[in-house]
Motif scaffolding. Structure first.
Motif, mmCIF file in Angstrom:
data_model
loop_
_atom_site.group_PDB
_atom_site.id
_atom_site.type_symbol
_atom_site.label_atom_id
_atom_site.label_comp_id
_atom_site.label_asym_id
_atom_site.label_seq_id
_atom_site.Cartn_x
_atom_site.Cartn_y
_atom_site.Cartn_z
ATOM 1 N N VAL A 166 24.062 35.404 54.708
ATOM 2 C CA VAL A 166 25.150 36.366 54.601
ATOM 3 C C VAL A 166 25.259 36.771 53.128
ATOM 4 O O VAL A 166 25.204 35.922 52.236
ATOM 5 N N PHE A 167 25.405 38.068 52.880
ATOM 6 C CA PHE A 167 25.356 38.560 51.502
ATOM 7 C C PHE A 167 26.568 39.417 51.179
ATOM 8 O O PHE A 167 26.946 40.316 51.931
ATOM 9 N N TYR A 168 27.181 39.111 50.036
ATOM 10 C CA TYR A 168 28.257 39.930 49.486
ATOM 11 C C TYR A 168 27.734 40.484 48.167
ATOM 12 O O TYR A 168 27.485 39.729 47.227
ATOM 13 N N PRO A 169 27.548 41.799 48.053
ATOM 14 C CA PRO A 169 26.761 42.373 46.960
ATOM 15 C C PRO A 169 27.235 42.091 45.537
ATOM 16 O O PRO A 169 26.405 41.903 44.642
ATOM 17 N N PHE A 170 28.565 42.079 45.294
ATOM 18 C CA PHE A 170 29.030 41.899 43.924
ATOM 19 C C PHE A 170 30.345 41.139 43.938
ATOM 20 O O PHE A 170 31.369 41.663 44.381
ATOM 21 N N PHE A 171 30.299 39.910 43.461
ATOM 22 C CA PHE A 171 31.470 39.038 43.551
ATOM 23 C C PHE A 171 32.692 39.644 42.869
ATOM 24 O O PHE A 171 33.826 39.476 43.345
ATOM 25 N N LEU A 172 32.504 40.347 41.759
ATOM 26 C CA LEU A 172 33.621 40.889 40.979
ATOM 27 C C LEU A 172 33.973 42.331 41.351
ATOM 28 O O LEU A 172 34.648 43.015 40.581
ATOM 29 N N GLU A 173 33.536 42.759 42.509
ATOM 30 C CA GLU A 173 33.829 44.116 42.965
ATOM 31 C C GLU A 173 35.334 44.390 42.944
ATOM 32 O O GLU A 173 36.123 43.599 43.452
ATOM 33 N N GLY A 174 35.716 45.508 42.321
ATOM 34 C CA GLY A 174 37.114 45.902 42.268
ATOM 35 C C GLY A 174 37.904 45.247 41.163
ATOM 36 O O GLY A 174 39.079 45.577 40.960
ATOM 37 N N VAL A 175 37.271 44.329 40.422
ATOM 38 C CA VAL A 175 37.976 43.566 39.392
ATOM 39 C C VAL A 175 37.384 43.789 38.006
ATOM 40 O O VAL A 175 38.118 43.876 37.011
ATOM 41 N N VAL A 176 36.065 43.877 37.932
ATOM 42 C CA VAL A 176 35.409 44.026 36.641
ATOM 43 C C VAL A 176 35.896 45.299 35.937
ATOM 44 O O VAL A 176 36.096 46.337 36.566
ATOM 45 N N ALA A 177 36.148 45.178 34.645
ATOM 46 C CA ALA A 177 36.580 46.297 33.794
ATOM 47 C C ALA A 177 37.965 46.826 34.168
ATOM 48 O O ALA A 177 38.331 47.935 33.780
ATOM 49 N N GLU A 178 38.743 46.032 34.907
ATOM 50 C CA GLU A 178 40.127 46.392 35.225
ATOM 51 C C GLU A 178 41.050 45.471 34.418
ATOM 52 O O GLU A 178 41.258 44.311 34.802
ATOM 53 N N PRO A 179 41.593 45.939 33.298
ATOM 54 C CA PRO A 179 42.385 45.058 32.420
ATOM 55 C C PRO A 179 43.521 44.323 33.121
ATOM 56 O O PRO A 179 43.782 43.152 32.833
ATOM 57 N N ALA A 180 44.174 44.981 34.067
ATOM 58 C CA ALA A 180 45.314 44.361 34.741
ATOM 59 C C ALA A 180 44.894 43.199 35.644
ATOM 60 O O ALA A 180 45.735 42.390 36.044
ATOM 61 N N LEU A 181 43.598 43.097 35.958
ATOM 62 C CA LEU A 181 43.112 42.068 36.872
ATOM 63 C C LEU A 181 42.293 40.992 36.169
ATOM 64 O O LEU A 181 41.713 40.125 36.834
ATOM 65 N N ASN A 182 42.269 41.060 34.830
ATOM 66 C CA ASN A 182 41.483 40.093 34.077
ATOM 67 C C ASN A 182 42.312 39.417 32.997
ATOM 68 O O ASN A 182 43.342 39.937 32.554
ATOM 69 N N GLN A 183 41.839 38.244 32.584
ATOM 70 C CA GLN A 183 42.468 37.547 31.479
ATOM 71 C C GLN A 183 42.132 38.263 30.160
ATOM 72 O O GLN A 183 41.376 39.234 30.136
ATOM 73 N N GLY A 184 42.672 37.752 29.082
ATOM 74 C CA GLY A 184 42.513 38.413 27.799
ATOM 75 C C GLY A 184 41.089 38.555 27.327
ATOM 76 O O GLY A 184 40.788 39.449 26.523
ATOM 77 N N ASP A 185 40.180 37.693 27.827
ATOM 78 C CA ASP A 185 38.785 37.794 27.399
ATOM 79 C C ASP A 185 38.051 38.949 28.068
ATOM 80 O O ASP A 185 36.923 39.283 27.696
ATOM 81 N N GLY A 186 38.689 39.560 29.063
ATOM 82 C CA GLY A 186 38.060 40.681 29.753
ATOM 83 C C GLY A 186 36.925 40.284 30.671
ATOM 84 O O GLY A 186 36.238 41.152 31.222
ATOM 85 N N ILE A 187 36.718 38.995 30.848
ATOM 86 C CA ILE A 187 35.601 38.491 31.654
ATOM 87 C C ILE A 187 36.079 37.749 32.897
ATOM 88 O O ILE A 187 35.562 37.968 33.998
ATOM 89 N N HIS A 188 37.069 36.889 32.700
ATOM 90 C CA HIS A 188 37.531 36.041 33.800
ATOM 91 C C HIS A 188 38.745 36.662 34.495
ATOM 92 O O HIS A 188 39.701 37.053 33.824
ATOM 93 N N PRO A 189 38.726 36.742 35.825
ATOM 94 C CA PRO A 189 39.867 37.295 36.554
ATOM 95 C C PRO A 189 41.127 36.460 36.354
ATOM 96 O O PRO A 189 41.067 35.237 36.224
ATOM 97 N N ASN A 190 42.273 37.135 36.335
ATOM 98 C CA ASN A 190 43.545 36.425 36.372
ATOM 99 C C ASN A 190 43.911 36.175 37.834
ATOM 100 O O ASN A 190 43.104 36.443 38.734
ATOM 101 N N ALA A 191 45.105 35.655 38.070
ATOM 102 C CA ALA A 191 45.497 35.314 39.441
ATOM 103 C C ALA A 191 45.454 36.535 40.360
ATOM 104 O O ALA A 191 45.008 36.449 41.509
ATOM 105 N N GLU A 192 45.898 37.681 39.841
ATOM 106 C CA GLU A 192 45.884 38.912 40.642
ATOM 107 C C GLU A 192 44.448 39.363 40.901
ATOM 108 O O GLU A 192 44.124 39.875 41.981
ATOM 109 N N GLY A 193 43.586 39.168 39.911
ATOM 110 C CA GLY A 193 42.181 39.518 40.097
ATOM 111 C C GLY A 193 41.521 38.654 41.151
ATOM 112 O O GLY A 193 40.737 39.144 41.980
#
Length: 220
Positions: A166-193
């Motif tokens: 079973v394949f999910y193409p991109f784990f960070l889909e919808g989250v990457v490069a979205e400041p409101a969904l990431n922590q301050g480092d811009g890499i790791h998702p926050n709780a909302e992400g």
């Protein structure tokens, strides 16, 4: 009724009750789903209730699935590190596994051929265990150039097809490069992400659980 006959009848009844009770207990045991990966699984910078495995377990239970999600994430893991510790992780005897690896390979600019070799070895190991697998893809940072990105991005769907998982193409889909969904480092998702990731990946996880149930029925 003779005592011996009454005793035999009582023992038979007891055996039936014990058998039925064991069957009910077995049927009610949750599926053990292992989330195996790097900091995106482990939950870098997050409270325990906000990490991906916990949010995923909550979402699945809300959908009526009896599932325990095991957090087998290790922050900083490359695909090589994941391959090196997979046997240790499998000692927890999961019924299925969700693999989230590759982000650190991309961030470090590692040779995509090495990433492919490591992930192929990992998937082969899971095949040996006949373990239903959900494999997630990753995308390379675009600052590494188009050639690198094309080779890196393509290896995930190719491996998924080769190993029939079973394949999910991109784990960070919808989250990457979205400041409101990431922590301050811009890499790791926050709780909302993480919540966004869980909502998007949930149908693929449910597909994985169907495989687990089908496998159990075939073995029964």
């Amino acid at each position: 009724m003779p005592i011996a006959r009454r005793l035999a009848t009582s023992l038979s009844s007891l055996a039936l009750v014990v058998g039925l009770t064991a069957g009910i207990a077995q049927a009610s045991e949750p599926i053990r789903l292992m989330a195996f990966g790097d900091s995106l699984v482990h939950g870098y910078g997050l409270d325990p209730d906000d990490v991906f495995p916990q949010q995923l377990e909550t979402a699945l239970r809300d959908q009526g699935h009896a599932v325990e999600v095991i957090n087998a994430g290790n922050s900083g893991d490359t695909t090589a590190a994941g391959l090196a510790r997979i046997d240790w992780a499998l000692a927890d005897e999961p019924d299925a596994i969700l693999v989230v690896l590759g982000a650190n390979d991309g961030l470090r600019g590692l040779d995509p051929s090495e990433t492919r070799r490591n992930l192929s070895g990992l998937l082969e190991r899971l095949e040996e265990e006949e373990l239903p697998t959900l494999f997630t893809g990753m995308l390379a940072p675009r600052n590494l150039g188009s050639d690198y990105a094309a080779e890196f991005d393509a290896l995930f769907p190719e491996l998924a097809e080769n190993h029939d998982v079973v394949f999910y193409p991109f784990f960070l889909e919808g989250v990457v490069a979205e400041p409101a969904l990431n922590q301050g480092d811009g890499i790791h998702p926050n709780a909302e992400g993480v919540a966004e990731i869980v909502a998007r990946i949930l149908p693929s996880v449910e597909e994985l659980l169907s495989e687990v149930n089908d496998q159990a029925e075939a073995e029964s």
